[in-house]
Design a protein around this motif. Structure first.
Motif, short mmCIF file in Angstrom:
data_model
loop_
_atom_site.label_atom_id
_atom_site.label_comp_id
_atom_site.label_asym_id
_atom_site.label_seq_id
_atom_site.Cartn_x
_atom_site.Cartn_y
_atom_site.Cartn_z
N THR A 1 0.84 -1.20 0.00
CA THR A 1 0.00 0.00 0.00
C THR A 1 0.87 1.25 0.00
O THR A 1 2.08 1.19 0.28
N ASN A 2 0.27 2.37 -0.29
CA ASN A 2 1.00 3.63 -0.22
C ASN A 2 1.55 3.87 1.18
O ASN A 2 2.67 4.37 1.35
N GLU A 3 0.76 3.53 2.19
CA GLU A 3 1.20 3.71 3.58
C GLU A 3 2.43 2.87 3.86
O GLU A 3 3.38 3.32 4.52
N GLU A 4 2.45 1.63 3.36
CA GLU A 4 3.60 0.76 3.58
C GLU A 4 4.85 1.28 2.87
O GLU A 4 5.98 1.06 3.33
N LEU A 5 4.64 1.99 1.78
CA LEU A 5 5.78 2.53 1.03
C LEU A 5 6.34 3.80 1.66
O LEU A 5 7.55 3.99 1.69
N TYR A 6 5.46 4.65 2.18
CA TYR A 6 5.89 6.00 2.57
C TYR A 6 6.11 6.19 4.07
O TYR A 6 6.95 7.00 4.46
N ILE A 7 5.39 5.49 4.90
CA ILE A 7 5.52 5.73 6.34
C ILE A 7 6.93 5.39 6.84
O ILE A 7 7.53 6.18 7.59
N PRO A 8 7.52 4.24 6.44
CA PRO A 8 8.91 4.01 6.87
C PRO A 8 9.88 5.08 6.36
O PRO A 8 10.86 5.41 7.04
N VAL A 9 9.60 5.65 5.19
CA VAL A 9 10.45 6.72 4.65
C VAL A 9 10.38 7.94 5.56
O VAL A 9 11.41 8.57 5.87
N ILE A 10 9.17 8.29 5.99
CA ILE A 10 9.00 9.43 6.89
C ILE A 10 9.75 9.18 8.20
O ILE A 10 10.45 10.05 8.71
N LEU A 11 9.63 7.97 8.72
CA LEU A 11 10.22 7.65 10.02
C LEU A 11 11.74 7.65 9.98
O LEU A 11 12.40 8.25 10.83
N LYS A 12 12.31 6.97 8.99
CA LYS A 12 13.77 6.86 8.98
C LYS A 12 14.43 8.20 8.65
O LYS A 12 15.50 8.52 9.17
N SER A 13 13.79 8.99 7.77
CA SER A 13 14.39 10.26 7.38
C SER A 13 14.36 11.27 8.52
O SER A 13 15.27 12.09 8.66
N ALA A 14 13.32 11.23 9.34
CA ALA A 14 13.23 12.17 10.46
C ALA A 14 14.08 11.70 11.64
O ALA A 14 14.82 12.49 12.23
N SER A 15 14.00 10.42 11.96
CA SER A 15 14.70 9.92 13.16
C SER A 15 16.21 10.01 13.02
O SER A 15 16.92 10.22 14.00
N SER A 16 16.74 9.89 11.79
CA SER A 16 18.19 9.93 11.62
C SER A 16 18.77 11.27 12.08
O SER A 16 19.88 11.33 12.61
N ARG A 17 18.00 12.36 11.89
CA ARG A 17 18.49 13.68 12.32
C ARG A 17 18.10 13.98 13.76
O ARG A 17 18.80 14.73 14.44
N LEU A 18 17.01 13.42 14.21
CA LEU A 18 16.64 13.61 15.61
C LEU A 18 17.64 12.92 16.53
O LEU A 18 17.88 13.38 17.65
N ILE A 19 18.25 11.84 16.05
CA ILE A 19 19.25 11.13 16.85
C ILE A 19 20.43 12.04 17.14
O ILE A 19 20.96 12.05 18.26
N VAL A 20 20.88 12.79 16.13
CA VAL A 20 22.05 13.66 16.31
C VAL A 20 21.82 14.62 17.47
O VAL A 20 22.71 14.85 18.29
N ARG A 21 20.63 15.16 17.54
CA ARG A 21 20.31 16.11 18.61
C ARG A 21 20.44 15.45 19.97
O ARG A 21 21.01 16.01 20.91
N SER A 22 19.92 14.22 20.09
CA SER A 22 19.98 13.55 21.39
C SER A 22 21.39 13.05 21.70
O SER A 22 21.79 12.99 22.86
N VAL A 23 22.16 12.71 20.65
CA VAL A 23 23.55 12.30 20.86
C VAL A 23 24.34 13.40 21.55
O VAL A 23 25.15 13.16 22.44
N LEU A 24 24.09 14.64 21.12
CA LEU A 24 24.79 15.78 21.72
C LEU A 24 24.16 16.24 23.02
O LEU A 24 24.69 17.13 23.69
N SER A 25 23.00 15.65 23.37
CA SER A 25 22.26 16.10 24.56
C SER A 25 22.02 17.60 24.50
O SER A 25 22.17 18.33 25.49
#
Length: 791
Positions: free
Chosen positions: A323-347
């Motif tokens: 489905t479209n949801e199966e195609l796009y939702i993981p894209v939204i999650l991985k693309s956002a979380s990869s940069r949110l991690i950097v913020r938490s890495v630096l505290s």
């Protein structure tokens, strides 16, 4: 694994998934209503006034952006008055993408201007005036100078050693240049984050500490890209190994503890053992620096990132019912979380709106990357919104056109996330049009037009407007793209040059080995000649032949001398060097029992024979130099005079060394002794072919400066290897300086101080080399070899 922990991790993922689903539903609604076409058409009509120039005077011409024209393009931008705007939009985009900033903030705009000014000044200083190939953007030498300025030299040296080890462990089947580029990009991104978090009134000591931490955190986090994402995307591991490895990563993120590797039955056991050790060390470093209030966020986002990557990785392009949801939702999650991690890495402290902006922005960047890589992904059988649409667009009318969603995301970001901010609109449209221009340039007009037909949005007026902008709009290039191309090109060229250098060294060493044997005259066959035997025994050892190799490279490749004509010079250099080693190993001097992996001459024969053999080889060297009969006799005489003077100086250096035993030396005294013992030999190998080639005194003086610092770097590395090296690799005993109570760079400066001194000499030698502007890069790679060698 604890079931409760897994349940908690899955619950966190489900919450993130729900948020992503709501975002995707909003985008789908905007796409269905064609909102993007109306809003972006208005935006582009206003935007194009600054980007379509009808007068040819404003065309880019020879200044077009490409990786090989990096410096020329920067120079062209400055000469046409475009550099400020170019850097401003580039840095503004990085602040949006990597730092999650909003461009309507006066503070952010001030920070952007500050970075732009500093970067512009750096570009002006680093732009070469001569041959572009002799200068490197962000070279090891220039980076070390920056590290010195910031007081983080030890951190830089640590990082260089780590990157060297990582590079040597990237297996076949993975793109080594791309892996290194990603890792360096992550490190740079974390440093940028850290710099933006630091107050202007921060003390020097605290700034140094924070930069040190940022580099180590950047490496620790960045390591996951080559050794988790890229590794699992490649075919290096078997399917069974991938499952075992993924399970190990999942357990780490769920429990917060790296499990033991345990039994590993696959073919990649040694690779996984190294990766497991390195990632465990990196994970422990990150974990030890997380604040309690950001630790949960780090693990939550890390799990979301990993799990969404796994969701995408497990998709099969032959499966026709995603489905479209199966195609796009993981894209939204991985693309956002990869940069949110950097913020938490630096505290980092909570930045109002950062999480929201970063969450909504990520898919834009991912869709742009997936568009650029769609044909590589299709060939690899990877499922992305673009590859799936290409395969099933004719049989699945329900599939969302990812190119249309891409424009929907841009419209949503400009107007709903960044509240119709004019600068944001300018930057994002620049980026979008630039991406299409780059794709068109890479694919060619025909292929590009075919792609645009396949991904047509259904709104012909909007499609024509976009393509008009791609054809006519200008001043949309970005520095990070230019730098990316430049770095990739440099990495590939460096790799090719290094392979050529090592192959040349191997070939020349073999030739030199074949020519070194000394044959006696007819009378010598009448009786046994132990000196001749000892001389040939000493020459047959596995020596590096570094000095004659350097002479051959400079003489043949740089000065165009005939190879056969300089054979006597090559032999003389190795004879002289081997003689110095025989003397150096004697009981009255360093008393070494092993040299070049074999017993020393005085152990095989006796001390008297060793002494006579050293004298014999010294005179043999002079005889060879006198045999340079294809050169002007006056030039040969000058060379012999120079050689004799340097031999005298080397004797003085050895006498200094012997006289220093048991005495504490100052650094100045040690540098002087090092020059006489080691630097002179480097100098001779460089100057003697230059003398034969008739080079001017100014070039000879520059070569002397280079040789001084290269020789010191070589000696410091020797001293470090004497403490930290391996007997088998070195071919001689380690710890001899300690045993003989000799002062050396390690005993005076300590291991850390010695490494700093070595890199300082390396950087100065590189700076000298750039001034000389040689057409070959062999001396640059010689320096790399000196500081990175293991024997």
């Amino acid at each position: 694994m604890n079931d409760r922990l897994q349940i908690n991790a899955d619950a966190g993922y489900q919450l993130a998934e729900k948020k992503a689903a709501e975002y995707f539903a909003s985008l789908s609604g905007q796409l269905a209503n064609k909102i993007y076409a109306t809003t972006l058409t208005e935006d582009i009509q206003a935007w194009k006034q600054n980007h379509i120039h009808h007068n040819s005077l404003f065309s880019r011409g020879k200044g077009r952006s490409n990786s090989r024209g990096y410096y020329h393009y920067i120079q062209w931008l400055e000469s046409t008055g475009k550099l400020d705007n170019y850097l401003d939009r580039s840095i503004s985009y990085i602040f949006m993408r990597d730092l999650g900033k909003s461009l309507d903030s006066p503070h952010t705009l001030n920070r952007i201007q500050h970075v732009v000014n500093n970067l512009k000044e750096y570009l002006r200083r680093s732009n070469p005036t001569g041959n572009e190939s002799t200068s490197e953007m962000f070279s090891m030498g220039s980076l070390y100078r920056w590290a010195q300025k910031e007081g983080i030299e030890s951190t830089f040296i640590w990082l260089m050693n780590k990157l060297k080890t990582v590079s040597s462990n990237i297996p076949d089947g993975m793109n080594a240049e791309e892996a290194k580029r990603k890792l360096m990009k992550i490190i740079a991104g974390v440093i940028l984050h850290q710099v933006e978090e630091m107050d202007d009134d921060l003390s020097t000591e605290e700034r140094t500490r924070k930069l040190d931490e940022a580099i180590r955190l950047g490496y620790s986090y960045g390591l996951t890209y080559p050794f988790i994402d890229d590794l699992l995307d490649s075919d290096v591991l078997s399917e069974k190994e991938k499952k075992q490895y993924s399970s190990l990563i999942r357990t780490t993120l769920v429990t917060g503890s790296v499990p033991e590797l345990g039994a590993w039955a696959g073919k990649s056991k040694e690779l996984i053992r190294y990766i497991h050790s390195e990632l465990r060390e990196a994970f422990a470093y990150i974990q030890g620096r997380l604040r309690q209030e950001t630790k949960d966020h780090f693990f939550e986002q890390s799990y979301v990132f990993f799990h969404s990557q796994e969701e995408d990785r497990e998709k099969d392009l032959l499966h026709a019912n995603y489905t479209n949801e199966e195609l796009y939702i993981p894209v939204i999650l991985k693309s956002a979380s990869s940069r949110l991690i950097v913020r938490s890495v630096l505290s980092a402290e909570e930045d109002d709106g950062f999480d929201t902006r970063t969450f909504f922005f990520g898919i834009y960047n991912q869709l742009a990357d997936d568009f650029a890589d769609m044909f590589d992904d299709l060939e690899a059988g990877a499922v992305t919104p673009y590859t799936y649409y290409l395969k099933y667009r004719q049989t699945r009318p329900d599939l969302i056109n990812p190119f249309e969603l891409y424009w929907t995301v841009i419209s949503n970001l400009i107007h709903n996330v960044y509240h119709s901010d004019k600068k944001t609109c300018e930057v994002m449209l620049n980026r979008a049009i630039n991406g299409l221009k780059r794709f068109k340039e890479r694919m060619g007009d025909k292929k590009y037009n075919e792609v645009m037909q396949l991904f047509a949005t259904g709104n012909s007026k909007f499609d024509r407007l976009i393509q008009k902008m791609v054809r006519k709009a200008d001043d949309v290039d970005f520095f990070d793209k230019l730098l990316r191309d430049h770095i990739i090109t440099n990495l590939k060229e460096e790799g090719r040059e290094r392979e050529t250098f090592l192959e040349t060294v191997k070939t020349v060493r073999s030739r030199i080995n074949d020519m070194l044997c000394i044959r006696g005259n007819d009378d010598a066959s009448l009786w046994e000649d132990p000196i001749m035997d000892a001389a040939n025994y000493s020459l047959q050892g596995e020596g590096k032949r570094l000095r004659p190799i350097v002479t051959w490279i400079m003489g043949v490749h740089e000065y165009g001398l005939d190879e056969s004509a300089i054979v006597p010079l090559l032999k003389s250099l190795e004879y002289m060097h081997t003689a110095s080693l025989i003397f150096d190993d004697l009981p009255s001097q360093d008393n070494s029992s092993i040299r070049r992996g074999r017993p020393t001459v005085h152990h095989i024969y006796n001390t008297a024979v060793a002494e006579l053999t050293g004298l014999f080889l010294t005179q043999q060297a002079v005889q060879e130099q006198a045999s340079l009969d294809q050169f002007d006799p006056k030039v040969v005489l000058r060379l012999i005079q120079y050689s004799a003077g340097k031999t005298t100086d080397m004797c003085k250096g050895q006498a200094m060394d012997l006289n220093s035993k048991g005495k504490p030396l100052t650094l100045e005294q040690l540098n002087t002794m090092c020059y006489y013992k080691t630097g002179i030999a480097f100098e001779a190998s460089l100057l003697m072919p230059a003398i034969l080639a008739g080079k001017q005194e100014s070039e000879l003086e520059a070569l002397k400066r280079f040789a001084y610092h290269a020789g010191n770097a070589f000696q410091i590395k020797d001293d470090l290897l004497d403490v930290e090296g391996d007997l088998e690799a070195l071919g001689k005993p380690i710890g001899k300086d300690v045993e003989n109570n000799n002062s050396n760079f390690v005993s005076i400066l300590g291991a850390e101080g010695a490494r700093k001194a070595m890199w300082d000499h390396y950087s100065t030698a590189m700076e000298t080399l750039r001034e000389m502007k040689y057409k070959t890069t062999y001396l640059k790679h010689l320096l790399h070899y000196i500081v990175n060698r293991e024997n």
